[in-house]
Scaffold this motif. Structure first.
Motif, PDB file in Angstrom:
ATOM      1  N   VAL A  88       0.857  -1.172   0.000  1.00 26.79           N
ATOM      2  CA  VAL A  88       0.000   0.000   0.000  1.00 26.79           C
ATOM      3  C   VAL A  88       0.900   1.231   0.000  1.00 26.79           C
ATOM      4  N   ASP A  89       0.571   2.184  -0.844  1.00 29.62           N
ATOM      5  CA  ASP A  89       1.311   3.437  -0.841  1.00 29.62           C
ATOM      6  C   ASP A  89       1.036   4.175   0.463  1.00 29.62           C
ATOM      7  N   VAL A  90       2.090   4.653   1.093  1.00 27.71           N
ATOM      8  CA  VAL A  90       1.953   5.427   2.326  1.00 27.71           C
ATOM      9  C   VAL A  90       2.624   6.784   2.103  1.00 27.71           C
ATOM     10  N   SER A  91       1.870   7.824   2.344  1.00 24.60           N
ATOM     11  CA  SER A  91       2.401   9.182   2.244  1.00 24.60           C
ATOM     12  C   SER A  91       2.365   9.807   3.632  1.00 24.60           C
ATOM     13  N   SER A  92       3.418  10.483   3.983  1.00 22.20           N
ATOM     14  CA  SER A  92       3.470  11.169   5.274  1.00 22.20           C
ATOM     15  C   SER A  92       3.668  12.655   5.036  1.00 22.20           C
ATOM     16  N   PHE A  93       2.999  13.451   5.834  1.00 23.65           N
ATOM     17  CA  PHE A  93       3.144  14.899   5.746  1.00 23.65           C
ATOM     18  C   PHE A  93       2.741  15.501   7.083  1.00 23.65           C
ATOM     19  N   SER A  94       2.989  16.784   7.239  1.00 27.39           N
ATOM     20  CA  SER A  94       2.627  17.485   8.472  1.00 27.39           C
ATOM     21  C   SER A  94       1.631  18.587   8.136  1.00 27.39           C
ATOM     22  N   ILE A  95       0.708  18.815   9.068  1.00 27.98           N
ATOM     23  CA  ILE A  95      -0.221  19.939   8.923  1.00 27.98           C
ATOM     24  C   ILE A  95      -0.078  20.827  10.146  1.00 27.98           C
ATOM     25  N   LYS A  96      -0.418  22.052   9.968  1.00 22.63           N
ATOM     26  CA  LYS A  96      -0.363  23.000  11.078  1.00 22.63           C
ATOM     27  C   LYS A  96      -1.803  23.294  11.481  1.00 22.63           C
ATOM     28  N   CYS A 105       0.726  13.393   9.737  1.00 26.03           N
ATOM     29  CA  CYS A 105      -0.376  12.638   9.152  1.00 26.03           C
ATOM     30  C   CYS A 105       0.177  11.563   8.230  1.00 26.03           C
ATOM     31  N   ASP A 106      -0.485  10.418   8.197  1.00 24.11           N
ATOM     32  CA  ASP A 106      -0.152   9.330   7.285  1.00 24.11           C
ATOM     33  C   ASP A 106      -1.361   9.040   6.429  1.00 24.11           C
ATOM     34  N   VAL A 107      -1.142   8.866   5.138  1.00 21.61           N
ATOM     35  CA  VAL A 107      -2.202   8.483   4.210  1.00 21.61           C
ATOM     36  C   VAL A 107      -1.827   7.115   3.668  1.00 21.61           C
ATOM     37  N   ARG A 108      -2.651   6.113   3.946  1.00 20.60           N
ATOM     38  CA  ARG A 108      -2.426   4.760   3.425  1.00 20.60           C
ATOM     39  C   ARG A 108      -3.445   4.513   2.327  1.00 20.60           C
ATOM     40  N   GLY A 109      -2.950   4.301   1.137  1.00 19.27           N
ATOM     41  CA  GLY A 109      -3.838   4.119  -0.001  1.00 19.27           C
ATOM     42  C   GLY A 109      -3.717   5.306  -0.932  1.00 19.27           C
ATOM     43  N   ALA A 110      -4.758   5.539  -1.690  1.00 12.84           N
ATOM     44  CA  ALA A 110      -4.724   6.605  -2.685  1.00 12.84           C
ATOM     45  C   ALA A 110      -5.858   7.593  -2.435  1.00 12.84           C
ATOM     46  N   SER A 144     -12.933  24.955  -1.388  1.00 13.57           N
ATOM     47  CA  SER A 144     -13.969  24.514  -2.324  1.00 13.57           C
ATOM     48  C   SER A 144     -15.049  23.666  -1.663  1.00 13.57           C
ATOM     49  N   GLY A 145     -14.798  23.148  -0.462  1.00 16.02           N
ATOM     50  CA  GLY A 145     -15.759  22.281   0.216  1.00 16.02           C
ATOM     51  C   GLY A 145     -15.745  20.850  -0.304  1.00 16.02           C
ATOM     52  N   THR A 146     -14.785  20.531  -1.152  1.00 17.58           N
ATOM     53  CA  THR A 146     -14.687  19.202  -1.748  1.00 17.58           C
ATOM     54  C   THR A 146     -14.160  18.198  -0.729  1.00 17.58           C
ATOM     55  N   THR A 147     -14.806  17.020  -0.682  1.00 19.21           N
ATOM     56  CA  THR A 147     -14.343  15.937   0.173  1.00 19.21           C
ATOM     57  C   THR A 147     -13.447  15.027  -0.655  1.00 19.21           C
ATOM     58  N   LEU A 148     -12.277  14.735  -0.138  1.00 16.40           N
ATOM     59  CA  LEU A 148     -11.311  13.876  -0.825  1.00 16.40           C
ATOM     60  C   LEU A 148     -11.099  12.616   0.004  1.00 16.40           C
ATOM     61  N   PRO A 149     -11.828  11.534  -0.299  1.00 19.24           N
ATOM     62  CA  PRO A 149     -11.654  10.306   0.483  1.00 19.24           C
ATOM     63  C   PRO A 149     -10.359   9.581   0.121  1.00 19.24           C
ATOM     64  N   VAL A 150      -9.837   8.823   1.086  1.00 17.44           N
ATOM     65  CA  VAL A 150      -8.659   7.990   0.879  1.00 17.44           C
ATOM     66  C   VAL A 150      -9.156   6.556   0.773  1.00 17.44           C
ATOM     67  N   VAL A 157      -8.076  -4.641   1.293  1.00 11.46           N
ATOM     68  CA  VAL A 157      -9.278  -4.741   2.118  1.00 11.46           C
ATOM     69  C   VAL A 157      -9.741  -6.191   2.185  1.00 11.46           C
ATOM     70  N   THR A 158      -9.712  -6.879   1.043  1.00 12.00           N
ATOM     71  CA  THR A 158     -10.113  -8.289   1.000  1.00 12.00           C
ATOM     72  C   THR A 158      -9.197  -9.139   1.865  1.00 12.00           C
ATOM     73  N   ALA A 159      -7.900  -8.888   1.803  1.00 15.61           N
ATOM     74  CA  ALA A 159      -6.953  -9.655   2.612  1.00 15.61           C
ATOM     75  C   ALA A 159      -7.203  -9.438   4.095  1.00 15.61           C
ATOM     76  N   ARG A 160      -7.503  -8.203   4.487  1.00 20.37           N
ATOM     77  CA  ARG A 160      -7.787  -7.917   5.895  1.00 20.37           C
ATOM     78  C   ARG A 160      -9.064  -8.630   6.349  1.00 20.37           C
ATOM     79  N   LEU A 161     -10.105  -8.557   5.522  1.00 26.39           N
ATOM     80  CA  LEU A 161     -11.357  -9.233   5.871  1.00 26.39           C
ATOM     81  C   LEU A 161     -11.166 -10.749   5.947  1.00 26.39           C
ATOM     82  N   ALA A 162     -10.364 -11.286   5.046  1.00 25.82           N
ATOM     83  CA  ALA A 162     -10.110 -12.730   5.075  1.00 25.82           C
ATOM     84  C   ALA A 162      -9.354 -13.128   6.333  1.00 25.82           C
ATOM     85  N   SER A 163      -8.401 -12.300   6.777  1.00 26.74           N
ATOM     86  CA  SER A 163      -7.672 -12.643   7.999  1.00 26.74           C
ATOM     87  C   SER A 163      -8.585 -12.597   9.215  1.00 26.74           C
ATOM     88  N   VAL A 164      -9.526 -11.661   9.239  1.00 30.79           N
ATOM     89  CA  VAL A 164     -10.513 -11.609  10.319  1.00 30.79           C
ATOM     90  C   VAL A 164     -11.429 -12.833  10.244  1.00 30.79           C
TER      91      VAL A 164
END
Length: 184
Positions: A88-96, A105-110, A144-150, A157-164
């Motif tokens: 999974v792509d992981v991006s790290s950044f800081s916010i003030k 902050c960490d973003v896992r996924g896209a 802009s009020g735009t929501t940007l989901p990750v 997700v399938t692998a995680r559900l299968a492990s559960v």
């Protein structure tokens, strides 16, 4: 994979095996036969879960090796060999913050749309990790009020559900052994 799920899967598998062995002195051959039936049903359900995991995470063309090996691989605890092949792509950044404090902050996924860039005013929603960083689930662009989901990749997700599901199946097998030992 969550280490708690891995630990729970291993403990439940050991408890199921202990219960299977304990049925012999407690109830004799008849109880052992019923216990074997409980374990057999659990193993069939694990094989089905394993097949779903293999098909979802690794296409057949990439599977390599024998079909039997590809199907039975997820029975091994905790299915790390299949799950490990997904990254999974992981991006790290800081916010003030408005208060002036800096939050990592960490973003896992896209991010589905264009990710926020330096200087953008955003609201960040997510889960605070033990490290103090925030695992971001979505951004809201304040201008802009735009929501940007990750979004995590479907295979992850399938692998995680299968492990559960595997942990839940071992829990059911352990419960079946306990019921046999108490009421059998």
């Amino acid at each position: 994979m969550d280490q708690h799920i891995v630990a729970a899967t291993r403990v439940l598998a050991v408890l199921t095996c202990v219960g299977l062995v304990a049925t012999v002195p407690v109830g004799g051959g008849a109880m052992f036969g019923r216990a074997l039936l409980v374990v057999a049903v659990g193993l069939v359900l694990l094989l089905v879960t394993g097949c779903v995991l293999v098909m979802a995470v690794r296409p057949a063309a990439e599977a390599g090796g024998t079909t039997f090996g590809a199907i039975t691989r997820p029975l091994t605890l905790p299915m790390r060999s299949v799950v490990r092949e997904r990254t999974v792509d992981v991006s790290s950044f800081s916010i003030k913050e408005v208060s002036g404090a800096t939050v990592n902050c960490d973003v896992r996924g896209a991010v589905r749309a264009a990710a926020p860039s330096r200087g953008d005013m955003v609201e960040v929603y997510g889960k605070r990790l033990r490290t103090g960083a925030v695992l971001v689930h979505q951004f809201v662009d304040r201008t802009s009020g735009t929501t940007l989901p990750v979004r995590m990749p479907v295979a992850c997700v399938t692998a995680r559900l299968a492990s559960v599901a595997v942990a839940a199946l071992w829990a059911l097998a352990t419960l079946g052994m306990a019921v046999l030992l108490v009421f059998g």
